[in-house]
Design an enzyme around this catalytic site. Sequence first.
Site, PDB file in Angstrom:
ATOM      1  N   GLY A 155       0.825  -1.203   0.000  1.00 38.95           N
ATOM      2  CA  GLY A 155       0.000   0.000   0.000  1.00 38.95           C
ATOM      3  C   GLY A 155       0.854   1.246   0.000  1.00 38.95           C
ATOM      4  O   GLY A 155       1.970   1.260  -0.518  1.00 38.95           O
ATOM      5  N   ARG A 156       0.341   2.290   0.638  1.00 35.58           N
ATOM      6  CA  ARG A 156       1.030   3.575   0.635  1.00 35.58           C
ATOM      7  C   ARG A 156       2.420   3.483   1.248  1.00 35.58           C
ATOM      8  O   ARG A 156       3.397   3.981   0.692  1.00 35.58           O
ATOM      9  CB  ARG A 156       0.178   4.586   1.414  1.00 35.58           C
ATOM     10  CG  ARG A 156       0.703   5.999   1.398  1.00 35.58           C
ATOM     11  CD  ARG A 156      -0.272   6.953   2.050  1.00 35.58           C
ATOM     12  NE  ARG A 156      -0.572   6.571   3.419  1.00 35.58           N
ATOM     13  CZ  ARG A 156      -0.680   7.442   4.430  1.00 35.58           C
ATOM     14  NH1 ARG A 156      -0.507   8.723   4.215  1.00 35.58           N
ATOM     15  NH2 ARG A 156      -0.984   7.028   5.646  1.00 35.58           N
ATOM     16  N   ILE A 157       2.534   2.811   2.398  1.00 36.10           N
ATOM     17  CA  ILE A 157       3.833   2.686   3.060  1.00 36.10           C
ATOM     18  C   ILE A 157       4.682   1.615   2.392  1.00 36.10           C
ATOM     19  O   ILE A 157       5.857   1.829   2.088  1.00 36.10           O
ATOM     20  CB  ILE A 157       3.642   2.393   4.553  1.00 36.10           C
ATOM     21  CG1 ILE A 157       2.974   3.590   5.236  1.00 36.10           C
ATOM     22  CG2 ILE A 157       4.977   2.064   5.225  1.00 36.10           C
ATOM     23  CD1 ILE A 157       2.614   3.362   6.686  1.00 36.10           C
ATOM     24  N   SER A 176       0.165  -9.812  -0.886  1.00 37.50           N
ATOM     25  CA  SER A 176      -0.959  -9.677   0.035  1.00 37.50           C
ATOM     26  C   SER A 176      -2.142 -10.321  -0.666  1.00 37.50           C
ATOM     27  O   SER A 176      -2.107 -10.565  -1.876  1.00 37.50           O
ATOM     28  CB  SER A 176      -1.258  -8.219   0.392  1.00 37.50           C
ATOM     29  OG  SER A 176      -1.805  -7.532  -0.713  1.00 37.50           O
ATOM     30  N   ARG A 177      -3.180 -10.613   0.083  1.00 39.92           N
ATOM     31  CA  ARG A 177      -4.312 -11.339  -0.492  1.00 39.92           C
ATOM     32  C   ARG A 177      -4.954 -10.592  -1.655  1.00 39.92           C
ATOM     33  O   ARG A 177      -5.453 -11.206  -2.598  1.00 39.92           O
ATOM     34  CB  ARG A 177      -5.363 -11.631   0.585  1.00 39.92           C
ATOM     35  CG  ARG A 177      -4.958 -12.735   1.555  1.00 39.92           C
ATOM     36  CD  ARG A 177      -6.123 -13.115   2.459  1.00 39.92           C
ATOM     37  NE  ARG A 177      -5.800 -14.263   3.288  1.00 39.92           N
ATOM     38  CZ  ARG A 177      -5.318 -14.201   4.510  1.00 39.92           C
ATOM     39  NH1 ARG A 177      -5.076 -13.018   5.037  1.00 39.92           N
ATOM     40  NH2 ARG A 177      -5.056 -15.292   5.201  1.00 39.92           N
ATOM     41  N   THR A 236       6.879  -3.034  11.493  1.00 40.04           N
ATOM     42  CA  THR A 236       6.568  -1.696  12.004  1.00 40.04           C
ATOM     43  C   THR A 236       5.075  -1.409  11.849  1.00 40.04           C
ATOM     44  O   THR A 236       4.658  -0.254  11.983  1.00 40.04           O
ATOM     45  CB  THR A 236       7.368  -0.621  11.239  1.00 40.04           C
ATOM     46  OG1 THR A 236       7.083  -0.732   9.829  1.00 40.04           O
ATOM     47  CG2 THR A 236       8.860  -0.783  11.456  1.00 40.04           C
ATOM     48  N   ARG A 238       1.636  -3.704  12.844  1.00 43.12           N
ATOM     49  CA  ARG A 238       0.879  -4.049  14.037  1.00 43.12           C
ATOM     50  C   ARG A 238       1.429  -5.350  14.595  1.00 43.12           C
ATOM     51  O   ARG A 238       1.687  -6.296  13.851  1.00 43.12           O
ATOM     52  CB  ARG A 238      -0.615  -4.208  13.719  1.00 43.12           C
ATOM     53  CG  ARG A 238      -1.327  -2.907  13.366  1.00 43.12           C
ATOM     54  CD  ARG A 238      -1.412  -1.979  14.571  1.00 43.12           C
ATOM     55  NE  ARG A 238      -2.177  -0.774  14.275  1.00 43.12           N
ATOM     56  CZ  ARG A 238      -1.644   0.355  13.825  1.00 43.12           C
ATOM     57  NH1 ARG A 238      -0.342   0.404  13.596  1.00 43.12           N
ATOM     58  NH2 ARG A 238      -2.402   1.414  13.606  1.00 43.12           N
ATOM     59  N   GLU A 267       1.735  -2.213  25.192  1.00 40.88           N
ATOM     60  CA  GLU A 267       2.531  -0.989  25.122  1.00 40.88           C
ATOM     61  C   GLU A 267       2.069  -0.008  26.194  1.00 40.88           C
ATOM     62  O   GLU A 267       0.858   0.181  26.354  1.00 40.88           O
ATOM     63  CB  GLU A 267       2.395  -0.342  23.739  1.00 40.88           C
ATOM     64  CG  GLU A 267       2.949  -1.199  22.613  1.00 40.88           C
ATOM     65  CD  GLU A 267       2.908  -0.509  21.263  1.00 40.88           C
ATOM     66  OE1 GLU A 267       2.588   0.707  21.223  1.00 40.88           O
ATOM     67  OE2 GLU A 267       3.176  -1.159  20.245  1.00 40.88           O
ATOM     68  N   HIS A 286       7.783   1.804  19.620  1.00 44.47           N
ATOM     69  CA  HIS A 286       6.718   2.307  18.743  1.00 44.47           C
ATOM     70  C   HIS A 286       7.006   3.741  18.297  1.00 44.47           C
ATOM     71  O   HIS A 286       6.219   4.664  18.515  1.00 44.47           O
ATOM     72  CB  HIS A 286       5.355   2.225  19.418  1.00 44.47           C
ATOM     73  CG  HIS A 286       4.230   2.097  18.430  1.00 44.47           C
ATOM     74  ND1 HIS A 286       3.040   1.493  18.718  1.00 44.47           N
ATOM     75  CD2 HIS A 286       4.130   2.491  17.135  1.00 44.47           C
ATOM     76  CE1 HIS A 286       2.250   1.513  17.665  1.00 44.47           C
ATOM     77  NE2 HIS A 286       2.898   2.115  16.685  1.00 44.47           N
TER      78      HIS A 286
END
Length: 319
Positions: A155-157, A176-177, A236, A238, A267, A286
């Site tokens: 995606g974007r990242i 990815s699926r 980085t 989840r 966290e 994080h």
Amino acid sequence: MRYRCAVLDDYQRVAAEFADWSPVADSVAVTSFDRHMEDEDELARELAGFEIVVTLRERVAFPASLLARLPALKLLIASGMRNSVIDYAAAEAHGITVCGTPSASTPPVELTWALLLGLARGIVTEHEALRSGGPWQSTVGADLHGRRLGLLGLGRIGGRVAQVGLAFGMRVGAWSRNLTKERAREVGVELAASKEELLAESDFVSVHLALGERTRGLIGAAELALLKPTAFLVNTSRSAIVDQDALLAALHAGRIAGAGVDVFDVEPLPADHPMRSAPRLLATPHLGYVSRSNYATYYGAAVENIQAYLAGSPVRVLG
């Protein structure tokens, strides 16, 4: 009426520094909390009387049980435009407006590469040895040029991480699926035939997926076993996407060369958490979104959200 606004998890106490709160200063009194509150009783007690709460990402959960104990709360602002720990239905039932903020993709991309490069060249190990008078050169770095970078998510990242990998001369693959040939071609990377193929053939694997029912536990013991013993894993995104117990077992057994992690199941991490002492692990608390630009965006947009709400026209409403 002057509203009370609580800013949660302002660890560095910079919420006031990174945004101009003067537009709402006459209408809102801001209180910043620099300690994390996990216990629902503590949250209910400390947030009693606050009409506005600003929370960072998904650090604090707002389930129905907590929202029911905050009768004064009218506006809940969460950084980012997606949040899995807020009960939107309960918020609506209690008359609470939930708003988000924009965020930038650059900081998590940069941190991904900081972790990957730190792992590849043994930066922390060599730095600590140099500072403590330890051995001169104790590691042999892993090359990037010509090696395969496998991305779970494009995606974007993930797309921006791929561009950096290509600039290093890496062979970049992604899976990815829902990833299409067209998207892979647009970014200039290979579309892996399967998740298993991507894991087995990559020298570095980086996770860039949103957390959902289909991605929770996506990488478990069986998937980690597919990685080369010389491979590195970076997460980085989840923590729940990668089974933490399985990752710890792989690190302790030396089944993979190392891992770079910025996200955790709990966290902040308790002082005795096993992730704090795991071998072959480069971990950060994080920090993916903790940057000047992101904080300016988050808190600046939070002020805008408050202004819009007070004017009777909320913006960036989530739910």
